[in-house]
Design a protein around this motif. Structure first.
Motif, mmCIF file in Angstrom:
data_model
loop_
_atom_site.group_PDB
_atom_site.id
_atom_site.type_symbol
_atom_site.label_atom_id
_atom_site.label_comp_id
_atom_site.label_asym_id
_atom_site.label_seq_id
_atom_site.Cartn_x
_atom_site.Cartn_y
_atom_site.Cartn_z
ATOM 1 N N ALA A 32 0.736 -1.062 0.113
ATOM 2 C CA ALA A 32 0.199 -0.170 0.022
ATOM 3 C C ALA A 32 0.827 1.158 -0.026
ATOM 4 C CB ALA A 32 -0.851 -0.026 1.073
ATOM 5 N N SER A 63 -3.905 -0.812 -8.016
ATOM 6 C CA SER A 63 -5.146 -1.431 -7.485
ATOM 7 C C SER A 63 -5.689 -0.940 -6.318
ATOM 8 C CB SER A 63 -5.092 -2.875 -7.681
ATOM 9 O OG SER A 63 -4.220 -3.390 -6.572
ATOM 10 N N HIS A 64 -7.181 -1.270 -6.314
ATOM 11 C CA HIS A 64 -7.840 -0.937 -4.947
ATOM 12 C C HIS A 64 -8.096 -2.321 -4.379
ATOM 13 C CE1 HIS A 64 -7.953 3.333 -5.816
ATOM 14 N NE2 HIS A 64 -8.053 3.207 -7.053
ATOM 15 N N PRO A 65 -7.782 -2.549 -3.071
ATOM 16 C CA PRO A 65 -8.433 -3.596 -2.382
ATOM 17 C C PRO A 65 -10.043 -3.683 -2.443
ATOM 18 C CG PRO A 65 -7.444 -2.408 -1.106
ATOM 19 C CD PRO A 65 -7.115 -1.780 -2.300
ATOM 20 N N ALA A 66 -10.727 -4.764 -2.472
ATOM 21 C CA ALA A 66 -12.251 -4.842 -2.336
ATOM 22 C C ALA A 66 -12.700 -3.948 -0.953
ATOM 23 C CB ALA A 66 -12.642 -6.108 -2.464
ATOM 24 N N VAL A 73 -2.874 -0.175 -3.493
ATOM 25 C CA VAL A 73 -1.858 -0.911 -3.511
ATOM 26 C C VAL A 73 -1.209 -0.969 -4.794
ATOM 27 C CG1 VAL A 73 -1.371 -3.538 -3.087
ATOM 28 C CG2 VAL A 73 -3.194 -2.191 -1.737
#
Length: 110
Positions: A32, A63-66, A73
């Motif tokens: 992150a 990307s973006h964690p759910a 990240v």
């Protein structure tokens, strides 16, 4: 984008020691942005600028964690490093040929 331009962007991004440290950290796995800032020891706004430069060069992707769209990240992309490695290998081959030719010339003169 041409291969030469992509290589120029990769080298420009890696010219900064902080960005090289980020690349070293990301080589161990995705992280992150906040974790990177803490590990490198720079403020979050500075890390954001470094990550933008690395992303613009194509070295990293985010990307973006759910669970939280606010968290980004970052992970390495292998393609730019592969192009850099190929360029370095070609440069090494050319220099080796030149040095061998120089050695042969010197030995002929002796």
């Amino acid at each position: 984008m041409t291969a030469a331009l992509a290589l120029d962007r990769t080298l420009a991004a890696l010219a900064d020691p902080c960005r090289r440290q980020v690349v070293d950290l990301l080589a161990r796995g995705p992280r992150a942005a906040g974790d990177l800032a803490r590990e490198v020891g720079v403020p979050a706004p500075a890390m954001s600028r470094h990550l933008k430069a690395l992303k613009d060069s194509g070295l990293v992707e985010d990307s973006h964690p759910a669970f939280d769209a606010r968290v980004r990240v970052y992970a390495l992309r292998p393609e730019p490093m592969i192009h850099l490695l190929r360029w370095l290998e070609e440069s090494e081959r050319l220099w080796s040929e030149q040095l061998l030719a120089f050695k042969a010339h010197v030995e002929r003169q002796a």
